[in-house]
Design a protein around this motif. Structure first.
Motif, PDB file in Angstrom:
ATOM      1  N   PRO A  61       0.296  12.315 117.493  1.00 36.98           N
ATOM      2  CA  PRO A  61       0.862  11.044 117.017  1.00 36.98           C
ATOM      3  C   PRO A  61       1.929  10.425 117.913  1.00 36.98           C
ATOM      4  CG  PRO A  61       1.811  12.877 115.794  1.00 36.98           C
ATOM      5  CD  PRO A  61       0.772  13.462 116.708  1.00 36.98           C
ATOM      6  N   TYR A  62       2.415  11.192 118.905  1.00 36.12           N
ATOM      7  CA  TYR A  62       3.503  10.671 119.728  1.00 36.12           C
ATOM      8  C   TYR A  62       2.947  10.252 121.086  1.00 36.12           C
ATOM      9  CZ  TYR A  62       5.969  13.192 116.085  1.00 36.12           C
ATOM     10  OH  TYR A  62       6.402  13.638 114.882  1.00 36.12           O
ATOM     11  N   GLY A  63       2.876   8.948 121.302  1.00 40.06           N
ATOM     12  CA  GLY A  63       2.280   8.414 122.527  1.00 40.06           C
ATOM     13  C   GLY A  63       3.315   7.830 123.460  1.00 40.06           C
ATOM     14  N   CYS A  64       3.073   8.000 124.767  1.00 37.57           N
ATOM     15  CA  CYS A  64       3.956   7.430 125.791  1.00 37.57           C
ATOM     16  C   CYS A  64       3.627   5.954 125.957  1.00 37.57           C
ATOM     17  CB  CYS A  64       3.778   8.185 127.102  1.00 37.57           C
ATOM     18  SG  CYS A  64       4.727   7.486 128.472  1.00 37.57           S
ATOM     19  N   SER A  65       4.635   5.121 125.868  1.00 39.80           N
ATOM     20  CA  SER A  65       4.411   3.672 125.969  1.00 39.80           C
ATOM     21  C   SER A  65       4.150   3.217 127.403  1.00 39.80           C
ATOM     22  CB  SER A  65       5.632   2.928 125.417  1.00 39.80           C
ATOM     23  OG  SER A  65       6.798   3.308 126.135  1.00 39.80           O
ATOM     24  N   GLN A  66       4.400   4.105 128.379  1.00 41.90           N
ATOM     25  CA  GLN A  66       4.243   3.702 129.779  1.00 41.90           C
ATOM     26  C   GLN A  66       2.884   4.090 130.357  1.00 41.90           C
ATOM     27  OE1 GLN A  66       7.639   4.115 132.389  1.00 41.90           O
ATOM     28  NE2 GLN A  66       8.982   4.657 130.666  1.00 41.90           N
ATOM     29  N   CYS A  67       2.413   5.300 130.032  1.00 41.81           N
ATOM     30  CA  CYS A  67       1.142   5.732 130.612  1.00 41.81           C
ATOM     31  C   CYS A  67       0.071   6.018 129.573  1.00 41.81           C
ATOM     32  CB  CYS A  67       1.356   6.969 131.482  1.00 41.81           C
ATOM     33  SG  CYS A  67       1.851   8.442 130.535  1.00 41.81           S
ATOM     34  N   GLY A  68       0.443   5.984 128.290  1.00 41.09           N
ATOM     35  CA  GLY A  68      -0.535   6.175 127.234  1.00 41.09           C
ATOM     36  C   GLY A  68      -0.829   7.613 126.874  1.00 41.09           C
ATOM     37  N   LYS A  69      -0.249   8.566 127.581  1.00 40.57           N
ATOM     38  CA  LYS A  69      -0.472   9.967 127.267  1.00 40.57           C
ATOM     39  C   LYS A  69       0.142  10.291 125.907  1.00 40.57           C
ATOM     40  CE  LYS A  69      -0.248  14.526 129.438  1.00 40.57           C
ATOM     41  NZ  LYS A  69       0.238  15.304 130.596  1.00 40.57           N
ATOM     42  N   SER A  70      -0.539  11.117 125.118  1.00 39.77           N
ATOM     43  CA  SER A  70      -0.061  11.416 123.768  1.00 39.77           C
ATOM     44  C   SER A  70       0.233  12.906 123.615  1.00 39.77           C
ATOM     45  CB  SER A  70      -1.090  10.971 122.726  1.00 39.77           C
ATOM     46  OG  SER A  70      -2.327  11.621 122.942  1.00 39.77           O
ATOM     47  N   PHE A  71       1.078  13.219 122.628  1.00 37.62           N
ATOM     48  CA  PHE A  71       1.549  14.578 122.407  1.00 37.62           C
ATOM     49  C   PHE A  71       1.581  14.864 120.909  1.00 37.62           C
ATOM     50  CE2 PHE A  71       3.307  12.848 126.256  1.00 37.62           C
ATOM     51  CZ  PHE A  71       3.122  13.856 127.188  1.00 37.62           C
ATOM     52  N   ASN A  72       1.531  16.143 120.578  1.00 34.49           N
ATOM     53  CA  ASN A  72       1.567  16.515 119.158  1.00 34.49           C
ATOM     54  C   ASN A  72       2.973  16.812 118.661  1.00 34.49           C
ATOM     55  OD1 ASN A  72       2.059  18.961 120.346  1.00 34.49           O
ATOM     56  ND2 ASN A  72       0.183  19.963 119.635  1.00 34.49           N
ATOM     57  N   ARG A  73       3.957  16.787 119.579  1.00 32.02           N
ATOM     58  CA  ARG A  73       5.340  17.016 119.187  1.00 32.02           C
ATOM     59  C   ARG A  73       6.244  15.992 119.845  1.00 32.02           C
ATOM     60  NH1 ARG A  73       6.596  23.365 119.906  1.00 32.02           N
ATOM     61  NH2 ARG A  73       8.487  22.704 118.813  1.00 32.02           N
TER      62      ARG A  73
END
Length: 496
Positions: A396-408
């Motif tokens: 649910p946690y996405g980087c606004s610059q490159c679009g990569k997402s993380f679970n924490r």
């Protein structure tokens, strides 16, 4: 014809001797007419005849509009006024009108303050004899009206009639605005104030208003600092009996309200109602500014402060403000250094009860939150929620610059340092490390070492260590290790 027959006791005059004879029975206390079924006695034969209809069930007077029947003609006349709207008896002081004169007489005591009927047990006074009779049953324990369904008994017939509607399901009083139905007219009147906004009961000390008189009485205990209901186990006191009953379940462990969908149990009925909304997906409180919806009114009110910027809870020592009272209380503990919750095993203290509960699991080994897919257990619900994302693949946690997402969230924060050029909180930037490392290796060997590989090695090394010490000797050793590793990589490629 003049009144010639006078009572020697009170001076009242009568036109006929028969009238005087019957009147004298009042002073003598004689009641010559007796019911042969229940033994009740009366002054007049007409009163006995009316009484006998109770035993025979005879109700000869019927309302032609609703079909309701009565034993007395006067009762029918009074009832008909409910249909006609006629209220001929008016109070001179407030203008309120009534269908019957004896109801007006009783009402006038509200203005005069007269309460002629006193309880000889406790001295409490009443405006009506019926009120006193009902009150006396609290002392005698008499409950003469029994429910034939469940055997429950009551002190008043009206209360029994309302109770019977629980078994029959009858709810005859309907709100004309929302259609909600009630089994008592008083509950309907109180409910209608939600639509009208009427709050007739106001506190004369703080101005707070209420829809019900009982709510005002309970509120006044706050100003009087009155807490009459005390727990006999821990001594905690309460302003309401219901709050004490709920509190006692903490000691008994009773949780009488259970969810029929997941089996979760609760100590309060209101908590169960709120919980059921989770299964239904019901979120009745919606923000008209952003559209976000909530299951609880408290959560909705707190959310509104994010738009208004309101922070109503301020610290009197440092002036810091908070949107939540809970946050404010925890902040105050910082100044007071109050840590009132202590572990009985190791003595460690905490500012919050929930923190102590989680700490105790360290000693007990309890891991109450279990993953239903792999069976792994956790001490905290938050840890379980993050673990479930491994199975669901949710990030649910996405980087606004490159679009990569993380679970924490912590992983996202670590990733964002790459874009900002940061290596660690302690101040060393990735760009500086990359530049210095590349220049150092260039001075040793003249080769096209892949800088992207170098960047990755630096980040991996720092991620493993998590912490970089700031002494110059340690930094020199750090850079030398990077040079040595990249030189080994280059030599390996040359030999190939």
């Amino acid at each position: 014809m003049g009144r010639r027959h006078t009572c020697d006791h009170c001076g009242k005059a009568f036109a006929k001797i028969k009238g005087l004879t019957q009147h004298l029975l009042i002073h003598s206390g004689e009641r010559p007419y007796e019911c042969d079924q229940c033994g009740k006695t009366f002054l007049r034969s007409n009163n006995l005849k009316l009484h006998l209809r109770i035993h025979t069930g005879e109700r000869p007077y019927e309302c032609d509009q609703c079909g309701k029947t009565f034993t007395r003609k006067g009762s029918l006349k009074t009832h008909v006024r409910n249909h006609s709207g006629e209220r001929p008896h008016e109070c001179d002081e407030c203008g309120k009108t009534f269908t019957h004169v004896h109801v007006l007489k009783t009402h006038l005591r509200v203005h005069s303050g007269e309460r002629p009927y006193d309880c000889y047990h406790c001295g409490k006074a009443f405006t009506q004899m019926n009120g006193l009779k009902t009150h006396l049953r609290t002392h005698t324990g008499e409950r003469p009206f029994d429910c034939y369904h469940c055997g429950k008994s009551f002190t008043r017939m009206s209360v029994l009639q309302n109770h019977l509607r629980i078994h029959s399901g009858e709810r005859p009083y309907e709100c004309d605005q929302c259609g909600k139905t009630f089994n008592q007219i008083e509950n309907l009147k109180t409910h209608q104030r939600i639509h009208t906004g009427e709050r007739p009961y106001e506190c004369d000390q703080c101005g707070k208003a209420f829809t019900r008189k009982e709510e005002l009485k309970i509120h006044m205990r706050i100003h009087r600092e009155e807490r009459p209901f005390e727990c006999d186990q821990c001594g905690k006191t309460f302003t309401q009996m219901n709050n004490l009953k709920t509190h006692l379940r903490i000691h008994t462990g009773e949780r009488p309200y259970d969810c029929d969908q997941c089996g979760k149990v609760f100590t309060r009925k209101d908590d169960l109602k709120l919980h059921i909304r989770i299964h239904r997906g019901e979120r009745p409180y919606e923000c008209d500014q952003c559209g976000q919806a909530f299951t609880h009114m408290n959560s909705f009110n707190i959310h509104l402060r994010s738009h208004s910027g309101e922070k109503p809870y301020g610290c009197y020592q440092c002036g810091k403000t908070f949107t939540l009272i809970k946050s404010h209380k925890l902040h105050v503990c910082i100044h007071s250094k109050a840590r009132s919750y202590s572990c009985y095993q190791c003595g460690k203290t905490f500012t919050r009860m929930d923190s102590l509960k989680m700490h105790i699991r360290v000693h007990s080994g309890e891991r109450p939150y279990c993953c239903y897919q792999c069976g792994k257990t956790f001490t905290r619900m938050d840890s379980l929620k993050m673990h479930i994302r491994i199975h669901s693949g949710k990030r649910p946690y996405g980087c606004s610059q490159c679009g990569k997402s993380f679970n924490r969230m912590s992983s996202l924060k670590t990733h964002l340092r790459i874009h900002r050029g940061e290596t660690h909180q302690n101040s060393f930037s990735v760009s500086n490390v990359k530049t210095e490392s590349c220049h150092a290796i260039s001075s040793v060997i003249n080769t096209d070492v892949n800088h992207e590989c170098l960047d990755q090695k630096v980040l991996q090394h720092q991620e493993g260590r998590r912490k970089i010490v700031s002494e110059p000797a340690a930094l020199t050793s750090f850079y030398e290790n990077i040079k040595l590793k990249n030189l080994q990589i280059w030599l390996h490629r040359v030999q190939m």
